[in-house]
Design a protein around this motif. Structure first.
Motif, PDB file in Angstrom:
ATOM      1  N   UNK A 100     -30.155   6.859   4.895  1.00  0.00           N
ATOM      2  CA  UNK A 100     -29.115   7.292   3.970  1.00  0.00           C
ATOM      3  C   UNK A 100     -28.504   6.161   3.170  1.00  0.00           C
ATOM      4  N   UNK A 101     -29.079   4.978   3.214  1.00  0.00           N
ATOM      5  CA  UNK A 101     -28.557   3.849   2.449  1.00  0.00           C
ATOM      6  C   UNK A 101     -28.505   2.583   3.283  1.00  0.00           C
ATOM      7  N   UNK A 102     -27.738   1.649   2.797  1.00  0.00           N
ATOM      8  CA  UNK A 102     -27.626   0.338   3.448  1.00  0.00           C
ATOM      9  C   UNK A 102     -26.436   0.338   4.406  1.00  0.00           C
ATOM     10  N   UNK A 103     -26.648  -0.193   5.600  1.00  0.00           N
ATOM     11  CA  UNK A 103     -25.590  -0.341   6.600  1.00  0.00           C
ATOM     12  C   UNK A 103     -25.341  -1.826   6.803  1.00  0.00           C
ATOM     13  N   UNK A 104     -24.076  -2.191   7.003  1.00  0.00           N
ATOM     14  CA  UNK A 104     -23.708  -3.605   7.149  1.00  0.00           C
ATOM     15  C   UNK A 104     -23.042  -3.847   8.505  1.00  0.00           C
ATOM     16  N   UNK A 105     -23.253  -5.106   8.980  1.00  0.00           N
ATOM     17  CA  UNK A 105     -22.650  -5.490  10.261  1.00  0.00           C
ATOM     18  C   UNK A 105     -22.507  -7.004  10.313  1.00  0.00           C
ATOM     19  N   UNK A 106     -21.377  -7.509  10.849  1.00  0.00           N
ATOM     20  CA  UNK A 106     -21.196  -8.944  11.091  1.00  0.00           C
ATOM     21  C   UNK A 106     -21.960  -9.274  12.372  1.00  0.00           C
ATOM     22  N   UNK A 107     -23.158  -9.800  12.214  1.00  0.00           N
ATOM     23  CA  UNK A 107     -24.061 -10.035  13.343  1.00  0.00           C
ATOM     24  C   UNK A 107     -23.568 -11.175  14.228  1.00  0.00           C
ATOM     25  N   UNK A 108     -22.844 -12.155  13.634  1.00  0.00           N
ATOM     26  CA  UNK A 108     -22.212 -13.233  14.403  1.00  0.00           C
ATOM     27  C   UNK A 108     -20.909 -13.607  13.714  1.00  0.00           C
ATOM     28  N   UNK A 109     -19.824 -13.639  14.479  1.00  0.00           N
ATOM     29  CA  UNK A 109     -18.506 -14.024  13.978  1.00  0.00           C
ATOM     30  C   UNK A 109     -17.867 -14.910  15.043  1.00  0.00           C
ATOM     31  N   UNK A 120     -27.839 -15.388  21.391  1.00  0.00           N
ATOM     32  CA  UNK A 120     -27.289 -14.068  21.111  1.00  0.00           C
ATOM     33  C   UNK A 120     -28.410 -13.098  20.758  1.00  0.00           C
ATOM     34  N   UNK A 121     -28.338 -11.899  21.311  1.00  0.00           N
ATOM     35  CA  UNK A 121     -29.319 -10.866  21.001  1.00  0.00           C
ATOM     36  C   UNK A 121     -28.594  -9.618  20.534  1.00  0.00           C
ATOM     37  N   UNK A 122     -29.116  -9.027  19.453  1.00  0.00           N
ATOM     38  CA  UNK A 122     -28.538  -7.817  18.888  1.00  0.00           C
ATOM     39  C   UNK A 122     -29.632  -6.768  18.722  1.00  0.00           C
ATOM     40  N   UNK A 123     -29.366  -5.566  19.168  1.00  0.00           N
ATOM     41  CA  UNK A 123     -30.299  -4.453  19.090  1.00  0.00           C
ATOM     42  C   UNK A 123     -29.776  -3.461  18.056  1.00  0.00           C
ATOM     43  N   UNK A 124     -30.557  -3.239  17.001  1.00  0.00           N
ATOM     44  CA  UNK A 124     -30.147  -2.340  15.924  1.00  0.00           C
ATOM     45  C   UNK A 124     -30.551  -0.910  16.285  1.00  0.00           C
ATOM     46  N   UNK A 125     -29.561  -0.031  16.286  1.00  0.00           N
ATOM     47  CA  UNK A 125     -29.750   1.387  16.583  1.00  0.00           C
ATOM     48  C   UNK A 125     -29.295   2.192  15.359  1.00  0.00           C
ATOM     49  N   UNK A 126     -29.619   3.474  15.279  1.00  0.00           N
ATOM     50  CA  UNK A 126     -29.209   4.269  14.119  1.00  0.00           C
ATOM     51  C   UNK A 126     -27.696   4.327  13.903  1.00  0.00           C
ATOM     52  N   UNK A 127     -26.898   4.271  14.955  1.00  0.00           N
ATOM     53  CA  UNK A 127     -25.444   4.383  14.852  1.00  0.00           C
ATOM     54  C   UNK A 127     -24.741   3.054  14.642  1.00  0.00           C
ATOM     55  N   UNK A 128     -25.433   1.924  14.911  1.00  0.00           N
ATOM     56  CA  UNK A 128     -24.812   0.610  14.796  1.00  0.00           C
ATOM     57  C   UNK A 128     -25.614  -0.456  15.516  1.00  0.00           C
ATOM     58  N   UNK A 129     -24.919  -1.460  16.016  1.00  0.00           N
ATOM     59  CA  UNK A 129     -25.558  -2.607  16.656  1.00  0.00           C
ATOM     60  C   UNK A 129     -25.007  -2.783  18.067  1.00  0.00           C
TER      61      UNK A 129
END
Length: 150
Positions: A100-109, A120-129
């Motif tokens: 449905x478009x582009x999703x954004x997330x601060x992967x490291x802050x 650090x490990x991040x798993x991208x899921x349909x609802x978020x990270x």
């Protein structure tokens, strides 16, 4: 005798600070205001179901890491320098078929992640990270997208 020790201590501190600053300078980032820099390692993993490819674009104020396309279960790895007194922020945009478009997330802050991980490990899921937690050895800290489709 005491003056000799003081001079030696100053020389050792100078050598250590010079070595740190040389390492930082080679990291290709803005570290002028940083003390005791620490190297962080980040892995972003495609955790989408249904055999979907994930398009990822991560960047910071100083570095654009480019666009990557990850197949199911594939990951993207990068490393960077940060420090307790810094304000390192890497943000990513994510898109996949049917998202449905582009999703954004601060992967490291730094404000939230500095003490949580060196790797650090991040798993991208349909609802978020979801963030990997070393204590539980699971991706159990999940967050919704920073802002929805644009």
């Amino acid at each position: 005798m005491k003056r000799g020790r003081a001079v030696l201590i100053v020389k050792v501190i100078f050598v250590v600070c010079t070595a740190i600053m040389n390492d930082v300078a080679t990291a290709k980032a803005d570290h002028a205001d940083r003390i005791l820099p620490l190297k962080k390692k980040m892995t972003v993993i495609n955790g989408l179901e249904g055999n979907l490819q994930l398009t990822v674009h991560c960047k910071s104020k100083d570095d654009d890491l480019g666009v990557r396309v990850l197949g199911p279960g594939q990951s993207f790895y990068f490393k960077f320098w940060t420090c307790v007194f810094a304000s390192t922020l890497f943000h990513c945009s994510f898109e996949w078929p049917g998202s449905g478009g582009i999703h954004r997330f601060d992967i490291y802050d730094d404000r939230h992640d500095y003490l949580d991980c060196a790797y650090c490990e991040r798993l991208v899921k349909p609802f978020g990270v979801c963030k990997y937690t070393g204590r539980t050895k699971k991706f159990d800290r999940c967050f919704h997208w920073k802002n929805e489709s644009m």
